[in-house]
Design a protein around this motif. Sequence first.
Motif, PDB file in Angstrom:
ATOM      1  N   VAL A  55       9.137 -12.239  -8.820  1.00 58.21           N
ATOM      2  CA  VAL A  55       8.995 -12.095 -10.261  1.00 58.21           C
ATOM      3  C   VAL A  55       8.183 -13.257 -10.825  1.00 58.21           C
ATOM      4  CG1 VAL A  55      10.272 -11.973 -12.433  1.00 58.21           C
ATOM      5  CG2 VAL A  55      11.181 -10.870 -10.384  1.00 58.21           C
ATOM      6  N   ARG A  56       8.355 -14.436 -10.257  1.00 57.25           N
ATOM      7  CA  ARG A  56       7.689 -15.635 -10.767  1.00 57.25           C
ATOM      8  C   ARG A  56       6.505 -16.031  -9.889  1.00 57.25           C
ATOM      9  NH1 ARG A  56      13.129 -16.396 -11.072  1.00 57.25           N
ATOM     10  NH2 ARG A  56      13.957 -16.619 -13.162  1.00 57.25           N
ATOM     11  N   LEU A  57       5.501 -16.587 -10.510  1.00 57.82           N
ATOM     12  CA  LEU A  57       4.345 -17.086  -9.760  1.00 57.82           C
ATOM     13  C   LEU A  57       4.770 -18.206  -8.818  1.00 57.82           C
ATOM     14  CD1 LEU A  57       1.613 -17.264 -12.533  1.00 57.82           C
ATOM     15  CD2 LEU A  57       1.755 -15.635 -10.654  1.00 57.82           C
ATOM     16  N   GLY A  58       4.160 -18.244  -7.653  1.00 57.88           N
ATOM     17  CA  GLY A  58       4.466 -19.292  -6.694  1.00 57.88           C
ATOM     18  C   GLY A  58       5.574 -18.940  -5.713  1.00 57.88           C
ATOM     19  N   GLU A  59       6.332 -17.881  -5.973  1.00 58.38           N
ATOM     20  CA  GLU A  59       7.372 -17.456  -5.045  1.00 58.38           C
ATOM     21  C   GLU A  59       6.769 -16.501  -4.023  1.00 58.38           C
ATOM     22  OE1 GLU A  59      10.572 -15.737  -7.225  1.00 58.38           O
ATOM     23  OE2 GLU A  59      11.238 -17.651  -8.034  1.00 58.38           O
ATOM     24  N   LYS A  60       7.427 -16.392  -2.883  1.00 53.87           N
ATOM     25  CA  LYS A  60       6.946 -15.519  -1.816  1.00 53.87           C
ATOM     26  C   LYS A  60       7.706 -14.195  -1.838  1.00 53.87           C
ATOM     27  CE  LYS A  60       5.659 -19.320   1.185  1.00 53.87           C
ATOM     28  NZ  LYS A  60       5.808 -19.928   2.494  1.00 53.87           N
ATOM     29  N   PRO A  61       7.084 -13.126  -1.290  1.00 54.48           N
ATOM     30  CA  PRO A  61       7.796 -11.850  -1.189  1.00 54.48           C
ATOM     31  C   PRO A  61       9.045 -11.992  -0.321  1.00 54.48           C
ATOM     32  CG  PRO A  61       5.460 -11.571  -0.745  1.00 54.48           C
ATOM     33  CD  PRO A  61       5.717 -13.036  -0.810  1.00 54.48           C
ATOM     34  N   HIS A  62      10.035 -11.151  -0.585  1.00 50.72           N
ATOM     35  CA  HIS A  62      11.317 -11.235   0.120  1.00 50.72           C
ATOM     36  C   HIS A  62      11.659  -9.915   0.801  1.00 50.72           C
ATOM     37  CE1 HIS A  62      12.231 -15.014  -1.874  1.00 50.72           C
ATOM     38  NE2 HIS A  62      11.829 -14.454  -2.998  1.00 50.72           N
ATOM     39  N   LEU A  63      12.259 -10.004   1.983  1.00 49.81           N
ATOM     40  CA  LEU A  63      12.802  -8.832   2.667  1.00 49.81           C
ATOM     41  C   LEU A  63      14.101  -8.425   1.999  1.00 49.81           C
ATOM     42  CD1 LEU A  63      12.426  -9.648   6.465  1.00 49.81           C
ATOM     43  CD2 LEU A  63      11.356  -7.767   5.241  1.00 49.81           C
ATOM     44  N   ASP A  64      14.395  -7.137   2.072  1.00 49.04           N
ATOM     45  CA  ASP A  64      15.679  -6.639   1.594  1.00 49.04           C
ATOM     46  C   ASP A  64      16.774  -7.239   2.466  1.00 49.04           C
ATOM     47  OD1 ASP A  64      17.485  -5.072   0.117  1.00 49.04           O
ATOM     48  OD2 ASP A  64      17.435  -3.518   1.652  1.00 49.04           O
ATOM     49  N   ARG A  65      17.893  -7.561   1.908  1.00 44.98           N
ATOM     50  CA  ARG A  65      18.969  -8.224   2.655  1.00 44.98           C
ATOM     51  C   ARG A  65      19.755  -7.261   3.545  1.00 44.98           C
ATOM     52  NH1 ARG A  65      16.397 -12.242   2.807  1.00 44.98           N
ATOM     53  NH2 ARG A  65      16.223 -13.535   0.983  1.00 44.98           N
ATOM     54  N   ASP A  66      19.596  -5.956   3.345  1.00 43.11           N
ATOM     55  CA  ASP A  66      20.318  -4.978   4.164  1.00 43.11           C
ATOM     56  C   ASP A  66      19.489  -4.636   5.405  1.00 43.11           C
ATOM     57  OD1 ASP A  66      22.025  -3.112   5.166  1.00 43.11           O
ATOM     58  OD2 ASP A  66      21.888  -1.734   3.468  1.00 43.11           O
ATOM     59  N   LEU A  67      19.335  -5.603   6.308  1.00 39.89           N
ATOM     60  CA  LEU A  67      18.524  -5.406   7.506  1.00 39.89           C
ATOM     61  C   LEU A  67      19.148  -4.394   8.462  1.00 39.89           C
ATOM     62  CD1 LEU A  67      17.112  -8.950   8.275  1.00 39.89           C
ATOM     63  CD2 LEU A  67      15.926  -6.980   7.353  1.00 39.89           C
ATOM     64  N   LYS A  68      20.456  -4.241   8.416  1.00 39.29           N
ATOM     65  CA  LYS A  68      21.113  -3.253   9.274  1.00 39.29           C
ATOM     66  C   LYS A  68      20.585  -1.861   8.940  1.00 39.29           C
ATOM     67  CE  LYS A  68      25.564  -1.354  10.628  1.00 39.29           C
ATOM     68  NZ  LYS A  68      27.005  -1.382  10.441  1.00 39.29           N
ATOM     69  N   ARG A  69      20.541  -1.522   7.683  1.00 37.39           N
ATOM     70  CA  ARG A  69      20.022  -0.216   7.240  1.00 37.39           C
ATOM     71  C   ARG A  69      18.528  -0.092   7.559  1.00 37.39           C
ATOM     72  NH1 ARG A  69      19.885   4.907   6.538  1.00 37.39           N
ATOM     73  NH2 ARG A  69      19.127   5.657   4.555  1.00 37.39           N
ATOM     74  N   THR A  70      17.778  -1.153   7.383  1.00 27.37           N
ATOM     75  CA  THR A  70      16.350  -1.143   7.700  1.00 27.37           C
ATOM     76  C   THR A  70      16.128  -0.843   9.177  1.00 27.37           C
ATOM     77  OG1 THR A  70      15.848  -2.692   5.908  1.00 27.37           O
ATOM     78  CG2 THR A  70      14.225  -2.508   7.683  1.00 27.37           C
ATOM     79  N   PHE A  71      16.907  -1.476  10.054  1.00 28.43           N
ATOM     80  CA  PHE A  71      16.754  -1.219  11.481  1.00 28.43           C
ATOM     81  C   PHE A  71      17.216   0.187  11.857  1.00 28.43           C
ATOM     82  CE2 PHE A  71      16.206  -5.821  11.982  1.00 28.43           C
ATOM     83  CZ  PHE A  71      15.098  -5.798  12.818  1.00 28.43           C
TER      84      PHE A  71
END
Length: 87
Positions: A55-71
């Motif tokens: 949302v803010r400038l200077g921050e990096k993109p983030h992965l969703d925290r539900d990696l179990k569902r992603t896998f």
Amino acid sequence: MNEIEIFINRLKKIGIELELVGNIPWIYLNKVNGNKIQPEDYNANHGYTVAWYPVRLGEKPHLDRDLKRTFEVIRKYKAETFNTKEK
């Protein structure tokens, strides 16, 4: 390198190719080993969300925290590669 690039590179080392597409602020999983991901109701109405832009400038993109569902989704579509080769 941000956590999304690290995630993609680690999966690439074990033979899983991911294709992501973005529609700010969401980043969607589009393909796994060339298999198109079908729309699923998870985090957004347009596809399977694996990450988001900051949302803010200077921050990096983030992965969703539900990696179990992603896998689970990655395994589901990765397996389709093997099923289509057998037929």
